[in-house]
Design a protein around this motif. Structure first.
Motif, PDB file in Angstrom:
ATOM      1  N   ALA A  25      28.455   5.395 -26.722  1.00 57.58           N
ATOM      2  CA  ALA A  25      27.961   6.580 -27.425  1.00 57.58           C
ATOM      3  C   ALA A  25      27.221   7.480 -26.460  1.00 57.58           C
ATOM      4  O   ALA A  25      26.363   7.011 -25.697  1.00 57.58           O
ATOM      5  CB  ALA A  25      27.029   6.160 -28.563  1.00 57.58           C
ATOM      6  N   PRO A  26      27.521   8.791 -26.451  1.00 55.30           N
ATOM      7  CA  PRO A  26      26.811   9.701 -25.553  1.00 55.30           C
ATOM      8  C   PRO A  26      25.365   9.855 -25.981  1.00 55.30           C
ATOM      9  O   PRO A  26      25.042   9.879 -27.165  1.00 55.30           O
ATOM     10  CB  PRO A  26      27.577  11.018 -25.714  1.00 55.30           C
ATOM     11  N   ALA A  27      24.505   9.962 -25.007  1.00 55.90           N
ATOM     12  CA  ALA A  27      23.097  10.185 -25.311  1.00 55.90           C
ATOM     13  C   ALA A  27      22.894  11.592 -25.824  1.00 55.90           C
ATOM     14  O   ALA A  27      23.627  12.507 -25.481  1.00 55.90           O
ATOM     15  CB  ALA A  27      22.258   9.970 -24.051  1.00 55.90           C
ATOM     16  N   ALA A  28      21.904  11.779 -26.673  1.00 59.60           N
ATOM     17  CA  ALA A  28      21.608  13.115 -27.185  1.00 59.60           C
ATOM     18  C   ALA A  28      21.018  13.969 -26.081  1.00 59.60           C
ATOM     19  O   ALA A  28      20.252  13.492 -25.243  1.00 59.60           O
ATOM     20  CB  ALA A  28      20.630  13.015 -28.354  1.00 59.60           C
ATOM     21  N   LEU A  37      30.944  23.993 -17.901  1.00 56.36           N
ATOM     22  CA  LEU A  37      31.659  22.792 -17.476  1.00 56.36           C
ATOM     23  C   LEU A  37      32.954  23.223 -16.805  1.00 56.36           C
ATOM     24  O   LEU A  37      33.792  23.881 -17.427  1.00 56.36           O
ATOM     25  CB  LEU A  37      31.958  21.896 -18.684  1.00 56.36           C
ATOM     26  N   SER A  38      33.115  22.873 -15.534  1.00 55.72           N
ATOM     27  CA  SER A  38      34.288  23.314 -14.777  1.00 55.72           C
ATOM     28  C   SER A  38      35.022  22.176 -14.082  1.00 55.72           C
ATOM     29  O   SER A  38      36.168  22.352 -13.660  1.00 55.72           O
ATOM     30  CB  SER A  38      33.886  24.362 -13.735  1.00 55.72           C
ATOM     31  N   LYS A  39      34.375  20.999 -13.943  1.00 56.24           N
ATOM     32  CA  LYS A  39      35.017  19.850 -13.310  1.00 56.24           C
ATOM     33  C   LYS A  39      34.578  18.588 -14.037  1.00 56.24           C
ATOM     34  O   LYS A  39      33.451  18.502 -14.526  1.00 56.24           O
ATOM     35  CB  LYS A  39      34.626  19.748 -11.831  1.00 56.24           C
ATOM     36  N   GLY A  40      35.481  17.603 -14.085  1.00 58.99           N
ATOM     37  CA  GLY A  40      35.121  16.321 -14.650  1.00 58.99           C
ATOM     38  C   GLY A  40      35.561  16.153 -16.093  1.00 58.99           C
ATOM     39  O   GLY A  40      36.148  17.034 -16.710  1.00 58.99           O
ATOM     40  N   HIS A  41      35.234  14.989 -16.633  1.00 55.94           N
ATOM     41  CA  HIS A  41      35.703  14.598 -17.964  1.00 55.94           C
ATOM     42  C   HIS A  41      34.782  15.125 -19.054  1.00 55.94           C
ATOM     43  O   HIS A  41      33.560  15.064 -18.960  1.00 55.94           O
ATOM     44  CB  HIS A  41      35.781  13.069 -18.060  1.00 55.94           C
ATOM     45  N   THR A  42      35.396  15.639 -20.132  1.00 58.30           N
ATOM     46  CA  THR A  42      34.657  16.026 -21.328  1.00 58.30           C
ATOM     47  C   THR A  42      35.569  15.900 -22.534  1.00 58.30           C
ATOM     48  O   THR A  42      36.761  16.201 -22.454  1.00 58.30           O
ATOM     49  CB  THR A  42      34.124  17.468 -21.236  1.00 58.30           C
ATOM     50  N   ASP A  43      35.010  15.408 -23.625  1.00 59.40           N
ATOM     51  CA  ASP A  43      35.723  15.454 -24.903  1.00 59.40           C
ATOM     52  C   ASP A  43      35.280  16.736 -25.585  1.00 59.40           C
ATOM     53  O   ASP A  43      34.235  16.787 -26.247  1.00 59.40           O
ATOM     54  CB  ASP A  43      35.387  14.223 -25.751  1.00 59.40           C
ATOM     55  N   ALA A  44      36.081  17.777 -25.411  1.00 56.28           N
ATOM     56  CA  ALA A  44      35.695  19.090 -25.921  1.00 56.28           C
ATOM     57  C   ALA A  44      35.579  19.080 -27.435  1.00 56.28           C
ATOM     58  O   ALA A  44      34.650  19.651 -28.007  1.00 56.28           O
ATOM     59  CB  ALA A  44      36.712  20.144 -25.467  1.00 56.28           C
ATOM     60  N   VAL A  45      36.538  18.436 -28.093  1.00 57.84           N
ATOM     61  CA  VAL A  45      36.538  18.373 -29.565  1.00 57.84           C
ATOM     62  C   VAL A  45      36.163  16.950 -29.952  1.00 57.84           C
ATOM     63  O   VAL A  45      37.009  16.064 -30.036  1.00 57.84           O
ATOM     64  CB  VAL A  45      37.912  18.779 -30.137  1.00 57.84           C
ATOM     65  N   ASP A  46      34.875  16.719 -30.153  1.00 59.28           N
ATOM     66  CA  ASP A  46      34.324  15.395 -30.406  1.00 59.28           C
ATOM     67  C   ASP A  46      33.875  15.339 -31.867  1.00 59.28           C
ATOM     68  O   ASP A  46      32.929  16.030 -32.260  1.00 59.28           O
ATOM     69  CB  ASP A  46      33.141  15.153 -29.459  1.00 59.28           C
ATOM     70  N   VAL A  47      34.570  14.539 -32.695  1.00 58.04           N
ATOM     71  CA  VAL A  47      34.350  14.541 -34.144  1.00 58.04           C
ATOM     72  C   VAL A  47      33.306  13.487 -34.518  1.00 58.04           C
ATOM     73  O   VAL A  47      33.416  12.317 -34.120  1.00 58.04           O
ATOM     74  CB  VAL A  47      35.662  14.270 -34.907  1.00 58.04           C
ATOM     75  N   HIS A  48      32.326  13.906 -35.311  1.00 57.55           N
ATOM     76  CA  HIS A  48      31.262  13.005 -35.782  1.00 57.55           C
ATOM     77  C   HIS A  48      31.139  13.107 -37.299  1.00 57.55           C
ATOM     78  O   HIS A  48      31.432  14.141 -37.895  1.00 57.55           O
ATOM     79  CB  HIS A  48      29.917  13.375 -35.146  1.00 57.55           C
ATOM     80  N   LYS A  57      31.255  18.282 -31.941  1.00 58.75           N
ATOM     81  CA  LYS A  57      30.337  18.352 -30.819  1.00 58.75           C
ATOM     82  C   LYS A  57      31.141  18.337 -29.526  1.00 58.75           C
ATOM     83  O   LYS A  57      32.371  18.272 -29.532  1.00 58.75           O
ATOM     84  CB  LYS A  57      29.336  17.190 -30.868  1.00 58.75           C
ATOM     85  N   VAL A  58      30.441  18.405 -28.408  1.00 60.67           N
ATOM     86  CA  VAL A  58      31.057  18.296 -27.083  1.00 60.67           C
ATOM     87  C   VAL A  58      30.446  17.081 -26.403  1.00 60.67           C
ATOM     88  O   VAL A  58      29.218  17.017 -26.226  1.00 60.67           O
ATOM     89  CB  VAL A  58      30.823  19.552 -26.237  1.00 60.67           C
ATOM     90  N   HIS A  59      31.274  16.107 -26.065  1.00 58.66           N
ATOM     91  CA  HIS A  59      30.813  14.952 -25.299  1.00 58.66           C
ATOM     92  C   HIS A  59      30.950  15.305 -23.818  1.00 58.66           C
ATOM     93  O   HIS A  59      32.056  15.378 -23.284  1.00 58.66           O
ATOM     94  CB  HIS A  59      31.636  13.719 -25.650  1.00 58.66           C
ATOM     95  N   ASP A  60      29.812  15.571 -23.186  1.00 60.36           N
ATOM     96  CA  ASP A  60      29.771  15.992 -21.785  1.00 60.36           C
ATOM     97  C   ASP A  60      29.595  14.768 -20.909  1.00 60.36           C
ATOM     98  O   ASP A  60      28.508  14.193 -20.810  1.00 60.36           O
ATOM     99  CB  ASP A  60      28.620  16.985 -21.580  1.00 60.36           C
ATOM    100  N   ASP A  61      30.692  14.357 -20.256  1.00 59.31           N
ATOM    101  CA  ASP A  61      30.678  13.186 -19.372  1.00 59.31           C
ATOM    102  C   ASP A  61      30.597  13.599 -17.910  1.00 59.31           C
ATOM    103  O   ASP A  61      30.833  12.780 -17.018  1.00 59.31           O
ATOM    104  CB  ASP A  61      31.944  12.357 -19.628  1.00 59.31           C
ATOM    105  N   THR A  62      30.293  14.903 -17.674  1.00 58.75           N
ATOM    106  CA  THR A  62      30.175  15.369 -16.284  1.00 58.75           C
ATOM    107  C   THR A  62      28.796  15.067 -15.712  1.00 58.75           C
ATOM    108  O   THR A  62      28.554  15.302 -14.526  1.00 58.75           O
ATOM    109  CB  THR A  62      30.437  16.881 -16.192  1.00 58.75           C
ATOM    110  N   VAL A  63      27.874  14.616 -16.573  1.00 60.33           N
ATOM    111  CA  VAL A  63      26.531  14.252 -16.124  1.00 60.33           C
ATOM    112  C   VAL A  63      26.311  12.779 -16.427  1.00 60.33           C
ATOM    113  O   VAL A  63      27.011  12.181 -17.241  1.00 60.33           O
ATOM    114  CB  VAL A  63      25.458  15.111 -16.820  1.00 60.33           C
ATOM    115  N   SER A  64      25.321  12.171 -15.774  1.00 65.32           N
ATOM    116  CA  SER A  64      25.001  10.772 -15.989  1.00 65.32           C
ATOM    117  C   SER A  64      23.514  10.624 -16.296  1.00 65.32           C
ATOM    118  O   SER A  64      22.682  11.047 -15.483  1.00 65.32           O
ATOM    119  CB  SER A  64      25.366   9.946 -14.755  1.00 65.32           C
ATOM    120  N   PRO A  65      23.164  10.082 -17.465  1.00 64.31           N
ATOM    121  CA  PRO A  65      24.088   9.625 -18.512  1.00 64.31           C
ATOM    122  C   PRO A  65      24.730  10.800 -19.237  1.00 64.31           C
ATOM    123  O   PRO A  65      24.218  11.913 -19.201  1.00 64.31           O
ATOM    124  CB  PRO A  65      23.161   8.832 -19.449  1.00 64.31           C
ATOM    125  N   SER A  66      25.862  10.527 -19.917  1.00 68.12           N
ATOM    126  CA  SER A  66      26.562  11.578 -20.646  1.00 68.12           C
ATOM    127  C   SER A  66      25.703  12.047 -21.822  1.00 68.12           C
ATOM    128  O   SER A  66      24.815  11.326 -22.298  1.00 68.12           O
ATOM    129  CB  SER A  66      27.909  11.070 -21.156  1.00 68.12           C
TER     130      SER A  66
END
Length: 489
Positions: A25-28, A37-48, A57-66
């Motif tokens: 689960a992505p952190a808030a 966001l221009s590089k890396g993984h993201t779930d642009a259409v993230d259903v909750h 929502k947008v799950h931004d996995d380009t940062v750590s933690p996501s």
């Protein structure tokens, strides 16, 4: 800049990537912030689905933690390096002529580009019918078209969403799905992609996110000051039919750009429609009653026909045509007391209808509320039993304490006969839908609540109606009142 041919294209978009199971689960996000966001993984259409509400929502996995972000806080950039050449392969002819350029975010990850996808892994099993949600691409506003597609084992495209042949496009997605695809844009510039998720609960009832806008920039980000576009010239008060309306597009700050398009949206329409031939900074037209409650919007374009700025919508209010006293008649009616009487009445202690606060419709295009008319009694004691007709009308628009108004025509009804005496033949009046442009409707005009034919009207009948209120989404929030006039003849 890449100039990938057939083999290069196939290498970029070689296979479908769909992962079942549960992601971490992505952190808030600690606080709302505008990000690119221009590089890396993201779930642009993230259903909750939380607390009975479906959301995107947008799950931004380009940062750590996501982190999980609001789509309104994110700009997705398709870098210039994403440009490829359309191959000489008929399977990809939908992208454009052979040798032309498109900007492609590939199905398989390229560390130098953005890798967007969609995600339902946060959804629990057993909540939705079929354990699935429907993700729809509702609208694409930009200088070119969008194609989102995967490929089969032979390399042939499998289209998920495309904007060139009409929207919305819908995709049924099971819960616990994490998927990626190719995102191909046919022109550089700014795009607004509107997505929506819908589902049916196992226990019954539908849930929807409503339309959610996503901002994409294909190519370089603009480094200059943002241009704000507004419309001046629309009067606050009502226009009279025949008045000239002159609207002016205003840039802040002023630029050298002078290419505009004007749009309108009238009651009954979900989308703004381009006004043919209006490409200047000024737009003039004649007010008519048919244009009442229409909205107007203008967009500014650059030399590549990319949208630079979009104005807020302004509303047009047009009064009813004035009545010419010389063309009117005074009608006087009387009833012989010896012959009985026709009386329409309401209980003085039960004559107020308070509609529930309006709620946004499932399509997100209007406010809606429903209620019931209080009982209306019609008593006919006339010996001749000529029959009767009971009608209702809102002769004046709804008005708030602050002076805001909306048209009486936005209220409609479905009449009902609650009770009637033995031997009466009372029937309910026809359904009157809330006002729709080009169709009419609404209780701004007289409408039949109930009637009895000759020979079957003597006695007492009780009438009512289900009320339906449909309002534009831009109606000023307030409490409004109007008076319904009831007559019987």
């Amino acid at each position: 800049m890449r100039t990938t041919g057939v083999r290069g294209l196939a290498a970029l978009i070689g296979s479908t990537v769909i992962a079942g199971g549960v992601l971490l689960a992505p952190a808030a996000a600690a606080a709302a912030e505008q990000v690119v966001l221009s590089k890396g993984h993201t779930d642009a259409v993230d259903v909750h689905y939380d607390d009975g509400e479906l959301s995107l929502k947008v799950h931004d996995d380009t940062v750590s933690p996501s982190v999980s972000r609001d789509p309104a806080d994110v700009t997705f950039q398709v870098l210039p390096e994403a440009a490829i050449t359309v191959p000489d392969d008929p399977r990809f002819a939908f992208l454009g002529p052979t040798g032309s350029q498109v900007w492609l975010l590939p199905l398989t990850q390229d560390p130098d580009l953005l890798w967007p996808g969609w995600n339902t892994t946060e959804l629990s099993s057993g909540v939705f019918t079929g354990d699935q949600v429907k993700i729809s691409l509702v609208d694409v506003d930009g200088p070119g078209d969008l194609f989102v597609f995967t490929q089969d084992s032979f390399g042939s495209p499998l289209m998920k969403f495309r904007s060139d042949d009409g929207l919305p496009d819908a995709l049924d997605v099971p819960a616990h799905t994490h998927a990626h695809a190719n995102w191909a844009f046919t022109a550089e510039g700014n795009y607004t992609l509107t997505f929506q998720a819908d589902a049916t609960l196992v226990g019954g009832g539908a849930v929807s996110t409503g339309p959610v806008e996503y901002s994409f920039v294909v190519g370089e980000l603009s480094t200059g000051p943002d241009t704000v576009l507004s419309i001046s010239g629309m009067a606050d008060e009502e226009y009279q039919p025949g008045d000239t309306v002159t609207l002016q597009a205003v840039q802040t700050p002023q630029t050298d750009l002078d290419h505009y398009h004007w749009f309108s949206r009238c009651p009954g329409s979900d989308d703004f429609v381009i006004i043919s031939g209006e490409v200047g900074e000024e737009y003039s037209f004649t007010a008519t009653r048919e244009l009442n409650a229409c909205e107007y919007q203008v967009k500014l374009y650059d030399e590549n026909h990319s949208v630079v700025a979009t104005s807020e919508a302004v509303w047009l209010w047009v009064a009813f045509p004035p009545v010419d006293p010389a063309a009117s008649q005074t009608i006087t009616a009387s009833i012989d007391p010896a012959q009985g009487a026709l009386v329409i009445s309401v209980d003085p202690d039960d004559r107020s209808v308070v509609l529930p606060p309006a709620q946004l419709s499932a399509g997100g295009d209007r406010w809606e509320s429903t209620g019931s008319l209080r009982p209306v009694t019609v008593t006919d004691t006339r010996a001749g039993t000529p029959g009767w007709s009971a009608s209702g009308q809102l002769p004046e628009d709804f008005v708030s304490a602050g002076g805001a108004t909306f048209s009486a025509g936005y209220l409609g009804w479905t009449p009902q006969v609650v009770s009637q005496s033995n031997g009466q033949g009372v029937v309910a009046g026809p359904v009157v839908e809330p006002y729709v442009v080009g169709v009419g409707g609404g209780l701004g005009a007289s409408a039949v609540l109930g009637s009895a034919p000759s020979g079957a009207g003597r006695g007492t009948a009780t009438l009512s109606a289900n009320l339906q209120l449909h309002l534009p989404t831009e109606t000023v929030p307030d409490t409004y009142t109007a008076t319904l006039t009831l007559t019987a003849i």
